[in-house]
Design a protein around this motif. Structure first.
Motif, PDB file in Angstrom:
ATOM      1  N   LEU A  63       0.980  -1.223   0.090  1.00 32.90           N
ATOM      2  CA  LEU A  63       0.014  -0.078  -0.033  1.00 32.90           C
ATOM      3  C   LEU A  63       0.924   1.209  -0.100  1.00 32.90           C
ATOM      4  N   THR A  64       0.260   2.358  -0.750  1.00 38.14           N
ATOM      5  CA  THR A  64       0.813   3.775  -0.388  1.00 38.14           C
ATOM      6  C   THR A  64      -0.123   4.716   0.277  1.00 38.14           C
ATOM      7  N   VAL A  65       0.486   5.595   0.995  1.00 38.03           N
ATOM      8  CA  VAL A  65      -0.380   6.666   1.582  1.00 38.03           C
ATOM      9  C   VAL A  65       0.389   7.845   1.096  1.00 38.03           C
TER      10      VAL A  65
ATOM     11  N   ASP B 140       5.261  17.494  -0.855  1.00 38.98           N
ATOM     12  CA  ASP B 140       4.697  16.197  -0.895  1.00 38.98           C
ATOM     13  C   ASP B 140       5.675  14.999  -0.419  1.00 38.98           C
ATOM     14  N   SER B 141       4.933  14.071   0.182  1.00 41.61           N
ATOM     15  CA  SER B 141       5.790  12.877   0.707  1.00 41.61           C
ATOM     16  C   SER B 141       4.785  11.748   0.521  1.00 41.61           C
ATOM     17  N   SER B 142       5.391  10.377   0.500  1.00 45.97           N
ATOM     18  CA  SER B 142       4.577   9.270   0.656  1.00 45.97           C
ATOM     19  C   SER B 142       5.293   8.154   1.475  1.00 45.97           C
ATOM     20  N   LEU B 143       4.407   7.452   1.931  1.00 46.40           N
ATOM     21  CA  LEU B 143       4.630   6.022   2.683  1.00 46.40           C
ATOM     22  C   LEU B 143       4.261   4.922   1.926  1.00 46.40           C
ATOM     23  N   HIS B 144       5.041   3.913   1.690  1.00 45.50           N
ATOM     24  CA  HIS B 144       5.063   2.847   0.924  1.00 45.50           C
ATOM     25  C   HIS B 144       5.327   1.717   1.870  1.00 45.50           C
ATOM     26  N   ILE B 145       4.321   0.949   2.061  1.00 44.55           N
ATOM     27  CA  ILE B 145       4.442  -0.396   2.910  1.00 44.55           C
ATOM     28  C   ILE B 145       4.545  -1.621   2.213  1.00 44.55           C
ATOM     29  N   THR B 146       5.345  -2.598   2.249  1.00 49.74           N
ATOM     30  CA  THR B 146       5.585  -3.926   1.539  1.00 49.74           C
ATOM     31  C   THR B 146       5.201  -4.889   2.633  1.00 49.74           C
ATOM     32  N   ALA B 147       4.115  -5.881   1.774  1.00 49.44           N
ATOM     33  CA  ALA B 147       3.714  -6.943   2.481  1.00 49.44           C
ATOM     34  C   ALA B 147       3.358  -6.512   3.792  1.00 49.44           C
ATOM     35  N   ALA B 148       2.134  -5.840   3.996  1.00 47.79           N
ATOM     36  CA  ALA B 148       1.696  -5.503   5.259  1.00 47.79           C
ATOM     37  C   ALA B 148       1.192  -6.592   6.016  1.00 47.79           C
ATOM     38  N   GLN B 149       1.383  -6.300   7.549  1.00 48.92           N
ATOM     39  CA  GLN B 149       1.203  -7.302   8.445  1.00 48.92           C
ATOM     40  C   GLN B 149      -0.001  -6.595   9.510  1.00 48.92           C
TER      41      GLN B 149
END
Lengths: 113, 113
Positions: free
Chosen positions: A19-21, A71-80
């Motif tokens: 996901l990306t925020v 601007d900025s983004s937060l990407h989570i890989t393989a969320a738990q």
């Protein structure tokens, strides 16, 4: 008035998904911070990005600061499921020494097992 | 781990009562902040202080008042609580100038009946 638009506001995904925020503004910030808040607790700092284009990694979390520092983004890989919580971006005013932060509306993330 | 404390954690009171929310930090931080936050939403700054005997109103208008007689202590008072004051109140502090990490207390969940 400086504003930070954060999207999406709510996200419900399955364990293992990415996901990306996003956090966007028309204003320039001297730095941008990402916090994570769990129910009944105060926000806790995850990372601060300072330089335009900067990328920082924190295990499965990748943070990026835009080249123009708007601007900025937060990407989570393989969320738990442990990633579940409220994620807040916050910008620091480059013109003042007040320490004040402008917060985005927050993204509530739910990761289902 | 941040050393910033808030009491009480939860408070349920009737309309018209006077209440004081306590916030203390043992880190010697100069700048302190009070935020108001509805569940899962952004933080709104209602008061801040640069140091002893310094207090300023934040971006969100609030009927509460604050005082800063000692560096470590930043209490918030509502003279006459109303149902519209129902919210979570978060206290935070920072050392030095802008762009640094804000350390948050666990918050006080206030319900006014």
């Amino acid at each position: 008035t400086q504003l930070l638009e954060q999207s999406p506001q709510f996200l419900s995904i399955q364990e293992g998904e990415n996901l990306t925020v996003y956090c966007n503004s028309s204003s320039v910030f001297s730095s941008l911070q990402w916090y994570r808040q769990e129910p009944g607790e105060g926000p806790v700092l995850l990372v601060t990005v300072v330089t335009g284009g900067e990328v920082k990694k924190l295990k499965r979390l990748t943070f990026q600061f835009g080249d123009a520092r708007k601007d900025s983004s937060l990407h989570i890989t393989a969320a738990q499921p442990g990633d579940t919580g409220l994620y807040l971006c916050a910008g620091a005013d480059s013109a003042s020494n007040t320490g004040k932060l402008i917060f985005g509306q927050g993204t509530t993330l739910q990761v289902k097992p | 781990e941040a050393d910033i404390y808030q009491t009480p954690r939860y408070l349920v009171i009737g309309t018209g009562k006077k209440i004081t929310l306590e916030c203390s930090q043992t880190m010697g931080h100069d700048k302190m902040y009070w935020y108001q936050q509805d569940p899962g939403m952004e933080l709104h700054l209602i008061h801040y202080s640069y140091g002893v005997n310094s207090t300023e109103k934040g971006d969100l208008s609030s009927e509460s008042t604050v005082s800063r007689i000692r560096t470590e202590h930043f209490p918030l008072t509502l003279e006459s609580a109303r149902p519209s004051h129902t919210s979570q109140y978060l206290c935070a502090s920072i050392r030095g100038g802008g762009g640094g990490e804000q350390f948050f207390g666990p918050g006080t969940r206030l319900t006014v009946l």
